[in-house]
Scaffold this motif. Sequence first.
Motif, PDB file in Angstrom:
ATOM      1  N   HIS A  59       0.876  -1.175   0.000  1.00 46.08           N
ATOM      2  CA  HIS A  59       0.000   0.000   0.000  1.00 46.08           C
ATOM      3  C   HIS A  59       0.915   1.227   0.000  1.00 46.08           C
ATOM      4  O   HIS A  59       1.436   1.608   1.038  1.00 46.08           O
ATOM      5  CB  HIS A  59      -0.879  -0.051   1.256  1.00 46.08           C
ATOM      6  N   GLU A 139      -7.425   3.073  -3.995  1.00 44.23           N
ATOM      7  CA  GLU A 139      -8.313   3.069  -2.838  1.00 44.23           C
ATOM      8  C   GLU A 139      -9.157   4.336  -2.753  1.00 44.23           C
ATOM      9  O   GLU A 139      -8.675   5.438  -3.031  1.00 44.23           O
ATOM     10  CB  GLU A 139      -7.463   2.963  -1.559  1.00 44.23           C
ATOM     11  N   ASP A 171     -12.239   0.535   0.524  1.00 40.89           N
ATOM     12  CA  ASP A 171     -12.091   0.681   1.967  1.00 40.89           C
ATOM     13  C   ASP A 171     -13.475   0.911   2.560  1.00 40.89           C
ATOM     14  O   ASP A 171     -14.059   1.982   2.409  1.00 40.89           O
ATOM     15  CB  ASP A 171     -11.146   1.837   2.294  1.00 40.89           C
ATOM     16  N   ASN A 174     -13.812   3.683   5.057  1.00 45.37           N
ATOM     17  CA  ASN A 174     -13.814   5.009   4.427  1.00 45.37           C
ATOM     18  C   ASN A 174     -15.175   5.342   3.817  1.00 45.37           C
ATOM     19  O   ASN A 174     -15.602   6.504   3.863  1.00 45.37           O
ATOM     20  CB  ASN A 174     -12.721   5.105   3.354  1.00 45.37           C
ATOM     21  N   HIS A 202     -10.276  -3.044   2.365  1.00 42.87           N
ATOM     22  CA  HIS A 202      -9.783  -2.595   3.667  1.00 42.87           C
ATOM     23  C   HIS A 202     -10.963  -2.436   4.612  1.00 42.87           C
ATOM     24  O   HIS A 202     -12.042  -2.016   4.198  1.00 42.87           O
ATOM     25  CB  HIS A 202      -9.134  -1.200   3.550  1.00 42.87           C
ATOM     26  N   GLU A 246      -7.094  -2.661   8.993  1.00 38.98           N
ATOM     27  CA  GLU A 246      -6.198  -1.515   9.163  1.00 38.98           C
ATOM     28  C   GLU A 246      -6.169  -1.090  10.622  1.00 38.98           C
ATOM     29  O   GLU A 246      -7.200  -0.776  11.204  1.00 38.98           O
ATOM     30  CB  GLU A 246      -6.685  -0.328   8.328  1.00 38.98           C
TER      31      GLU A 246
HETATM   32 FE   FE2 Z   1      -7.525   2.015   3.774  1.00 37.49          FE
END
Ligand code: FE2
Lengths: 275, 245
Positions: A59, A139, A171, A174, A202, A246
């Motif tokens: 990443h 991402e 993600d 997110n 993620h 994460e």
């Molecule tokens: Fe992430």
Amino acid sequence: MSNNKVGLGLRREIALEICDIEDSRPDFLELAPENWIEVGGYWRSILSRVAEKYSFTAHGLSLSIGSTDPFNFEFLKKIKDFLDEYNIDIYSEHLSFSTCDNAHLYESLPVPFTGDAVKHISERIRTIQDFMERPLVLENITYYTVLEAELSEAQFFNKIAEESKCKVLLDVNNIFVNSQNHNYDPRKFIEEIALENVNYVHIGGHEATEDGLILDTHGQKIIQPVYELFNEVIRELPDSVPVMLERDVNFEDFNDLKEDMSEIRTILDSSSVNV
Amino acid sequence: MFESKSIIKQNQFGVYCRTGQEMDIDVEAKESYRSMVLTNFDSALRNTYPLTLRALEEEKWTEFIHGFVLSFKCQEPQFWKMPFSLISHEEKSQWGVENNYNWLNDALRFEWSQFELFYRKDWEPVYLKGFNDDLNVQLVLHNEFEVVQLTYPIHNEKWDDIEEHQGPYFILLYRDQDDFTVKMMELTPFLAVLTEQLSIQPDTVANILENILVQNEIEPTDEIFQFCLEFISKLEGIQLVKGMK
Ligand SMILES: [Fe+2]
């Protein structure tokens, strides 16, 4: 034995623990090449130990795909060599910019969701994919401002993936954080984004500030609504993809991480049974 | 370069985040982004330069760091190497001298060397024969060390009256080959030159030594040669000398 892969971020704070885990081991580790390239001494010795036991995904932090600054090919070559050295297939980055006016800002800043940006970024992605000889996996970041929006974020991703043939790192945390901060239904994002482009996921924790903003600090356990969203994503995804937990801060209790990983695995396994 | 209205706005936003200079366009949460950028720089620099931070104290440190972020365009893609840019900035801006911190450049170089040596890429081992006290051979040193020349005694950590104790000082910083920590050893000017020359000159110890003696108009004596042999075995003891070609 299921094909589902649950990974964890390789952070220096937990590197030794990761080496010694006996039960509930992650299936792979994610690392930022920039933090390990040309690093020797103590941390190189730890990386070598970790590499004996785990495979990696990458990443990156420095690509700045949305920028108008030229790429640093000399450094990209170092990333490529690093990926080759550790047999890393997934090279993910952020759909954002982190350099501007020929300076690194070391922060992921949002790009405008416009047709012009689609064209500009897609061209840069193609350059990178040719150079790195692997797909770029981008991402969805958290953002606290929208610079301009001719398209929704999901449409923006779809267009870029279509034009550049890049892959998407979804993600889930997110999506949730952005939906809260910008007042929209996270399910709508999932319905809209072309899930066939997603090859990496993620998930993580976040934090709410006093003024109501939610920050993706990756320092807490995953909350239930994020698990629910994750569950929906997983059921919709056409193929099984690796999922990475994460955690960037708060490592006092490693069991927290093990519990989150095991919950992620349970959701993945239950979704594969249903298929 | 691709320049549409929205991408120009993106660039203005990016410049604002680094410099804090007002822009014509309105961007929501721009102050939060600027503060995130500053915090990233600040925390990495605090971590690399703890002694400098302590000596400057908060207010001056912040002035120094904000000036750096504003005016220095960092080209370093690896965040852990970013703090080195502070030295380039200081050498150009002379902020330390202007603010009567004459020791600042020394402090930054010393702390950076300590930091960088801990992370420095490993020396690639090669097969070597052990040194056998014969000066007519070429020695091989690893590269996990640095000889730092200082005007101020930064290495003593107590910086009270630092201005009154001007050197020069020569400090050998090296990474311990067993536990990876960075250690130091104070050298005389003569031994500092010798250490550096041994690592860069592809020549025998005897020739290197002779050149240094000639350049410094020192008469070669048995004592000097004996002294050098003892020093080299000390370097061998800390595994800085890896062997001979
Ligand atoms: Fe992430």
